[in-house]
Enzyme design. Structure first.
Site, short mmCIF file in Angstrom:
data_model
loop_
_atom_site.label_atom_id
_atom_site.label_comp_id
_atom_site.label_asym_id
_atom_site.label_seq_id
_atom_site.Cartn_x
_atom_site.Cartn_y
_atom_site.Cartn_z
N ASP A 148 -27.59 15.01 -16.70
CA ASP A 148 -28.89 15.61 -17.00
C ASP A 148 -28.90 17.09 -16.63
O ASP A 148 -29.73 17.86 -17.12
CB ASP A 148 -29.98 14.94 -16.15
CG ASP A 148 -30.91 14.06 -16.95
OD1 ASP A 148 -31.04 14.27 -18.17
OD2 ASP A 148 -31.52 13.17 -16.33
N LYS B 231 -30.93 5.29 -25.06
CA LYS B 231 -29.68 5.80 -24.48
C LYS B 231 -28.62 4.71 -24.51
O LYS B 231 -27.46 4.95 -24.87
CB LYS B 231 -29.94 6.29 -23.05
CG LYS B 231 -30.73 7.58 -23.02
CD LYS B 231 -31.39 7.88 -21.68
CE LYS B 231 -32.33 9.07 -21.86
NZ LYS B 231 -33.19 9.35 -20.73
N GLN C 215 -33.89 8.19 -14.71
CA GLN C 215 -34.97 8.44 -15.67
C GLN C 215 -36.21 8.99 -14.95
O GLN C 215 -36.63 8.46 -13.93
CB GLN C 215 -35.30 7.13 -16.41
CG GLN C 215 -36.29 7.27 -17.54
CD GLN C 215 -35.76 8.13 -18.71
OE1 GLN C 215 -34.56 8.16 -18.99
NE2 GLN C 215 -36.66 8.83 -19.38
#
Ligand code: GUN
Length: 283
Positions: A120, A53, A97
């Protein structure tokens, strides 16, 4: 006829190229999109995903803030860190994460991310919006899979779709996105009795179980689009869920692993960060 390869690497590079141009244009107006990624603990796979990322941000000119926190951090301390990022005007996207250590309540953490920065799209407000049909910041893996399917030129409307995964990371948001496009969707998971009853009817089959060779040609409908979002690592080699050799004789389109869904997820995260930055800043 052998399946055509759905090349996620190539499609993601095309998307990143156009996003890079958009970031350059935004920079011309003084706006630098910024993504903050929080990693709790030391899982090597998570570290690798966070690095990918970060590399994508660097490549296209997005500001990247990685925050590494110890495995033993308390839920309260983690929420405090997220709140600081929520109120930081220079940060436009926040990603925690997953998976998180077991002592931390995942939903509490995901719901503490400000919905406007939730790149997300896992918080309850974002998932609720997706359920209502609003896909402003749809979750990255699901969005990447939709883009892969759309790149074939085959219409989703009216198709039977089967997803082997019911997580909030892949299965649930993808099911909603397919429903938003008028597909008929079945979701299989570990308690599903005979997954082949569902996969054999699927014009679009997406598997994300993390089980090598779960999907072979025998359980695929002739001419189906097959998307392999599974990840299984064996002796440092990465495998998907699909037995590529038998599947390619039956499917019309097939994603490879690696080089299919993975790069699309990262590219869609970049896209979501830019969308979030523009929305927050009103451009
Ligand atoms: N872990 C595996 N996939 C994902 C993802 O898409 N987002 C986050 N936050 N964690 C993940």
């Amino acid at each position: 006829m052998a399946a055509q390869i759905l090349d996620g690497k190539k499609l993601s590079e095309q998307l990143l190229e156009s996003l890079q141009k958009e970031v350059a244009m935004l920079k011309g107006t003084g706006i630098v999109p910024c993504l903050a990624v929080i990693l709790v603990g030391e899982r090597p796979d998570s570290k690798l995903y966070v690095q990918k990322k970060h590399d994508a941000c660097k490549k296209i000119g997005i500001e990247s803030k990685n925050i590494f926190l110890p495995e033993k951090i308390s839920e309260k301390e983690l929420i405090e860190k997220i709140k600081n990022l929520n109120s930081d005007a220079a940060v436009h996207g926040i990603l925690v994460q997953l998976p998180l250590p077991l002592h931390i309540n995942r939903e509490k953490i995901l719901n503490s991310i400000s919905p406007e920065k939730d790149v997300d799209s896992f918080c309850s407000e974002s998932l609720g919006l997706l359920c209502q049909g609003t896909e402003t910041l749809a979750s990255c893996t699901a969005k990447g899979i939709i883009k892969l399917i759309e790149s074939t030129g085959i219409k989703i409307e009216g198709k039977n779709a089967c997803i082997i995964n019911h997580s909030i990371v892949v299965g649930k948001p993808l099911a909603l996105m397919l429903l938003n496009r008028n597909a008929t969707v079945s979701i299989c998971h570990k308690a599903t009795k005979n997954i082949s009853d569902f996969t054999k009817k699927a014009d679009i089959l997406v598997s994300a179980a993390g089980k090598k060779n779960l999907v072979s040609g025998e359980i695929i409908k002739q001419g189906a689009i097959v998307i392999d979002a599974g990840i299984f690592v064996e002796e440092k080699k990465v495998f998907g869920d699909v037995d590529f050799e038998s599947a390619k004789k039956i499917a019309s389109w097939l994603t490879p692993v690696p080089g299919g869904v993975g790069p699309m997820t990262v590219a869609c995260l970049m896209e979501n960060t830019i969308i979030a930055a523009k929305k927050i800043l009103g451009v």
